[in-house]
Design an enzyme around this catalytic site. Structure first.
Site, PDB file in Angstrom:
ATOM      1  N   PHE A  12      32.007  38.719  40.019  1.00 26.48           N
ATOM      2  CA  PHE A  12      32.378  37.993  41.210  1.00 26.48           C
ATOM      3  C   PHE A  12      33.872  36.955  40.776  1.00 26.48           C
ATOM      4  O   PHE A  12      34.657  37.132  41.305  1.00 26.48           O
ATOM      5  CB  PHE A  12      31.292  37.254  41.601  1.00 26.48           C
ATOM      6  CG  PHE A  12      31.485  35.852  42.086  1.00 26.48           C
ATOM      7  CD1 PHE A  12      32.429  35.630  43.390  1.00 26.48           C
ATOM      8  CD2 PHE A  12      31.042  34.541  41.675  1.00 26.48           C
ATOM      9  CE1 PHE A  12      32.329  34.600  43.893  1.00 26.48           C
ATOM     10  CE2 PHE A  12      31.134  33.401  42.266  1.00 26.48           C
ATOM     11  CZ  PHE A  12      32.079  33.273  43.365  1.00 26.48           C
ATOM     12  N   ASN A  33      31.165  46.159  31.533  1.00 29.64           N
ATOM     13  CA  ASN A  33      30.522  47.354  31.499  1.00 29.64           C
ATOM     14  C   ASN A  33      29.703  47.570  32.770  1.00 29.64           C
ATOM     15  O   ASN A  33      28.701  48.472  32.790  1.00 29.64           O
ATOM     16  CB  ASN A  33      29.231  47.151  30.478  1.00 29.64           C
ATOM     17  CG  ASN A  33      28.329  45.858  30.730  1.00 29.64           C
ATOM     18  OD1 ASN A  33      28.606  45.282  31.824  1.00 29.64           O
ATOM     19  ND2 ASN A  33      27.263  45.631  29.877  1.00 29.64           N
ATOM     20  N   THR A  36      26.643  43.994  36.322  1.00 31.14           N
ATOM     21  CA  THR A  36      26.264  43.452  37.540  1.00 31.14           C
ATOM     22  C   THR A  36      27.743  43.303  38.128  1.00 31.14           C
ATOM     23  O   THR A  36      27.916  42.985  39.671  1.00 31.14           O
ATOM     24  CB  THR A  36      26.009  41.854  37.420  1.00 31.14           C
ATOM     25  OG1 THR A  36      26.974  41.053  36.471  1.00 31.14           O
ATOM     26  CG2 THR A  36      24.692  41.588  36.864  1.00 31.14           C
ATOM     27  N   ASN A  98      32.425  38.496  19.155  1.00 36.18           N
ATOM     28  CA  ASN A  98      33.435  39.643  18.827  1.00 36.18           C
ATOM     29  C   ASN A  98      34.746  39.067  19.858  1.00 36.18           C
ATOM     30  O   ASN A  98      35.691  39.439  19.193  1.00 36.18           O
ATOM     31  CB  ASN A  98      33.166  40.821  19.619  1.00 36.18           C
ATOM     32  CG  ASN A  98      31.832  41.605  19.082  1.00 36.18           C
ATOM     33  OD1 ASN A  98      31.920  41.500  17.650  1.00 36.18           O
ATOM     34  ND2 ASN A  98      30.835  42.104  19.678  1.00 36.18           N
ATOM     35  N   TYR A 144      19.487  32.750  28.883  1.00 30.55           N
ATOM     36  CA  TYR A 144      20.621  32.431  29.574  1.00 30.55           C
ATOM     37  C   TYR A 144      21.173  30.964  28.860  1.00 30.55           C
ATOM     38  O   TYR A 144      22.348  31.230  28.375  1.00 30.55           O
ATOM     39  CB  TYR A 144      20.869  32.457  30.847  1.00 30.55           C
ATOM     40  CG  TYR A 144      21.996  32.164  31.757  1.00 30.55           C
ATOM     41  CD1 TYR A 144      23.055  33.073  31.601  1.00 30.55           C
ATOM     42  CD2 TYR A 144      22.357  30.988  32.198  1.00 30.55           C
ATOM     43  CE1 TYR A 144      24.189  32.958  32.322  1.00 30.55           C
ATOM     44  CE2 TYR A 144      23.455  30.685  33.012  1.00 30.55           C
ATOM     45  CZ  TYR A 144      24.316  31.876  33.123  1.00 30.55           C
ATOM     46  OH  TYR A 144      25.673  31.580  33.555  1.00 30.55           O
TER      47      TYR A 144
HETATM   48  P1  NAD Z   1      28.776  38.186  37.697  1.00 33.24           P
HETATM   49  O1  NAD Z   1      27.558  38.672  37.167  1.00 33.24           O
HETATM   50  O2  NAD Z   1      29.453  38.678  39.168  1.00 33.24           O
HETATM   51  O3  NAD Z   1      29.981  38.696  36.556  1.00 33.24           O
HETATM   52  C1  NAD Z   1      29.634  38.848  35.252  1.00 33.24           C
HETATM   53  C2  NAD Z   1      30.446  40.309  34.787  1.00 33.24           C
HETATM   54  O4  NAD Z   1      30.197  40.580  33.337  1.00 33.24           O
HETATM   55  C3  NAD Z   1      30.095  41.566  35.436  1.00 33.24           C
HETATM   56  O5  NAD Z   1      31.126  42.252  35.856  1.00 33.24           O
HETATM   57  C4  NAD Z   1      29.137  42.126  34.381  1.00 33.24           C
HETATM   58  O6  NAD Z   1      29.233  43.607  34.681  1.00 33.24           O
HETATM   59  C5  NAD Z   1      30.145  41.909  33.093  1.00 33.24           C
HETATM   60  N1  NAD Z   1      29.067  41.971  32.080  1.00 33.24           N
HETATM   61  C6  NAD Z   1      27.829  41.832  31.957  1.00 33.24           C
HETATM   62  N2  NAD Z   1      27.294  41.853  30.477  1.00 33.24           N
HETATM   63  C7  NAD Z   1      28.579  42.388  30.043  1.00 33.24           C
HETATM   64  C8  NAD Z   1      28.660  42.956  28.657  1.00 33.24           C
HETATM   65  N3  NAD Z   1      27.665  42.953  27.971  1.00 33.24           N
HETATM   66  N4  NAD Z   1      29.746  43.608  28.435  1.00 33.24           N
HETATM   67  C9  NAD Z   1      31.148  43.492  29.372  1.00 33.24           C
HETATM   68  N5  NAD Z   1      30.559  43.044  30.751  1.00 33.24           N
HETATM   69  C10 NAD Z   1      29.629  42.561  30.941  1.00 33.24           C
HETATM   70  O7  NAD Z   1      28.890  36.621  37.495  1.00 33.24           O
HETATM   71  P2  NAD Z   1      29.812  35.437  37.801  1.00 33.24           P
HETATM   72  O8  NAD Z   1      29.521  34.687  38.819  1.00 33.24           O
HETATM   73  O9  NAD Z   1      31.124  36.007  38.060  1.00 33.24           O
HETATM   74  O10 NAD Z   1      30.147  34.730  36.273  1.00 33.24           O
HETATM   75  C11 NAD Z   1      31.133  34.943  35.666  1.00 33.24           C
HETATM   76  C12 NAD Z   1      31.000  34.080  34.148  1.00 33.24           C
HETATM   77  O11 NAD Z   1      30.747  32.568  34.478  1.00 33.24           O
HETATM   78  C13 NAD Z   1      29.613  34.395  33.481  1.00 33.24           C
HETATM   79  O12 NAD Z   1      29.803  34.306  32.050  1.00 33.24           O
HETATM   80  C14 NAD Z   1      28.712  33.333  33.986  1.00 33.24           C
HETATM   81  O13 NAD Z   1      27.725  32.770  33.082  1.00 33.24           O
HETATM   82  C15 NAD Z   1      29.736  32.010  34.165  1.00 33.24           C
HETATM   83  N6  NAD Z   1      29.190  31.172  35.156  1.00 33.24           N
HETATM   84  C16 NAD Z   1      29.386  31.645  36.503  1.00 33.24           C
HETATM   85  C17 NAD Z   1      28.781  30.487  37.519  1.00 33.24           C
HETATM   86  C18 NAD Z   1      28.699  30.666  38.836  1.00 33.24           C
HETATM   87  O14 NAD Z   1      28.215  30.128  39.633  1.00 33.24           O
HETATM   88  N7  NAD Z   1      29.350  31.809  39.631  1.00 33.24           N
HETATM   89  C19 NAD Z   1      28.163  29.326  36.946  1.00 33.24           C
HETATM   90  C20 NAD Z   1      28.085  29.235  35.808  1.00 33.24           C
HETATM   91  C21 NAD Z   1      28.631  29.979  34.754  1.00 33.24           C
END
Ligand code: NAD
Ligand code: UDP
Length: 311
Positions: A12, A33, A36, A98, A144
């Protein structure tokens, strides 16, 4: 023009970040990967010759030549990060190691997307960066919360011990287009339920609060943070400080979608933080950043997105 690595770039927030960086004229390498994330989020970028995609898991080392790294790879929705909790903590911790190793080798800046979850179920309100949090280390959200806390620790140890050029932001609940329809987070769940005329599922009595930031605002905050000088490391809260109860959110979404859905109260989920609202004084002072998109305006755009997506 910089070469920039975005891990979790098909997710997202990652997809919006890739798009914004390309618009600024940079070259973007999107690593994911697809746990999600989805190629659908970045389909419109694939014809751009300055955009590259690599399928990789951040738990494995990765080598590439870039000028900056944004580390977003990690599932963010409770239902997804709880699906395989050991994998989640591995992604946060090994992913951080990494990417920090890569940043050290390249002497490049690296930004970590940490989270308001590091504050747990907070006992001070609103949450400032100085607050150390109230986190259950053995609960169902711990994979988490503690994974992200450990990643922050690693970032500051690499900064102190190995002079890595770090930036840490703590993101509060952010929503918008490109959230997965089955993401499971509250905004996407309520919108989809409302559009389908299904019951709106509130966990608990709906008095718990969150403060919702629209994705465009958040992305500006991430890029502004990355562009700060090396002495600005964070952690810095990024989020919208206007607080709503979950019940209010449900009512606003019913109103904006014109839905006939009814609210259904389900049992509360374990360790659910009862209130959350960022103190963004630091972001205002240091980054001259604050959100500009009000909840209703952001929800209208998000509802349009999901309406098209589910049709
Ligand atoms: P999301 O789940 O849409 O995106 C996460 C992405 O990381 C996905 O594309 C997923 O496929 C990829 N991913 C997961 N594990 C992986 C791995 N081992 N190797 C490679 N890719 C991997 O979530 P988001 O809302 O876009 O969040 C992005 C980041 O921002 C995250 O780290 C999340 O913790 C952080 N965050 C988001 C929010 C929010 O409200 N959206 C709030 C706090 C923190
Ligand atoms: N929530 C809810 N119904 C849903 C999804 C979430 O009532 O269908 C609640 C959840 O219990 C929490 C809040 O909405 O209190 C925000 O949940 P989300 O999963 O979006 O993010 P969190 O901030 O908990 O990580």
């Amino acid at each position: 023009m910089k070469k920039i690595l975005v891990t979790g770039g098909a997710g997202f927030l990652g997809s919006h970040l890739c798009e914004a960086l390309l618009k600024q004229g940079h070259e973007v390498l999107c690593l994911d990967n697809y746990f999600t994330g989805s190629k659908l989020n970045i389909l419109h970028l694939m014809s751009n010759p300055f955009f590259e995609l690599v399928r990789h898991d951040v738990t494995q080392p990765f080598e590439v030549e870039v000028d900056e790294i944004y580390n977003l790879a990690c599932p963010a929705s409770p239902i997804h990060y709880q699906q395989d909790p050991i994998k989640t903590i591995n992604t946060s911790v090994m992913g951080a190691i990494n990417m920090l190793e890569l940043a050290k080798q390249l002497n490049c800046k690296i930004l970590q997307t940490s989270t308001s979850e590091v504050y747990g179920d907070p006992t001070i309100h609103p949450q400032t960066e100085e607050y150390w949090g109230n986190v259950n280390p053995i609960g169902i959200r711990s994979c988490y919360d503690e994974g992200k806390r450990c990643a922050e620790t690693l970032f500051f140890d690499y900064y102190r011990e190995r002079q890595v050029r770090i930036k840490v932001v703590r993101i509060f609940n952010t929503y918008g287009p490109n959230m997965h329809p089955n993401d499971g987070r509250v905004v996407s769940n309520f919108i989809i339920q409302a559009l389908r005329g299904q019951d709106i599922t509130i966990y608990g009595d709906g008095s718990q609060t969150r403060s919702f930031c629209y994705c465009d605002d958040l992305i500006k905050g991430l890029i502004t943070m990355m562009d700060t000088p090396d002495n600005i490391t964070g952690p810095i809260n990024l989020g919208n400080p206007t607080e709503f109860t979950i019940r209010q959110l449900a009512e606003i979404i019913i109103e904006l979608t014109g839905s006939s859905s009814k609210i259904k109260f389900l049992p509360a989920v374990s360790d659910d933080p009862q209130k959350r609202k960022p103190d963004i004084s630091k972001a205002k002072d240091i980054l001259q950043w604050e959100p500009t998109v009000e909840l209703r305006a952001g929800l209208v755009k998000t509802i349009d997105y999901f309406r098209n997506r589910i049709e």
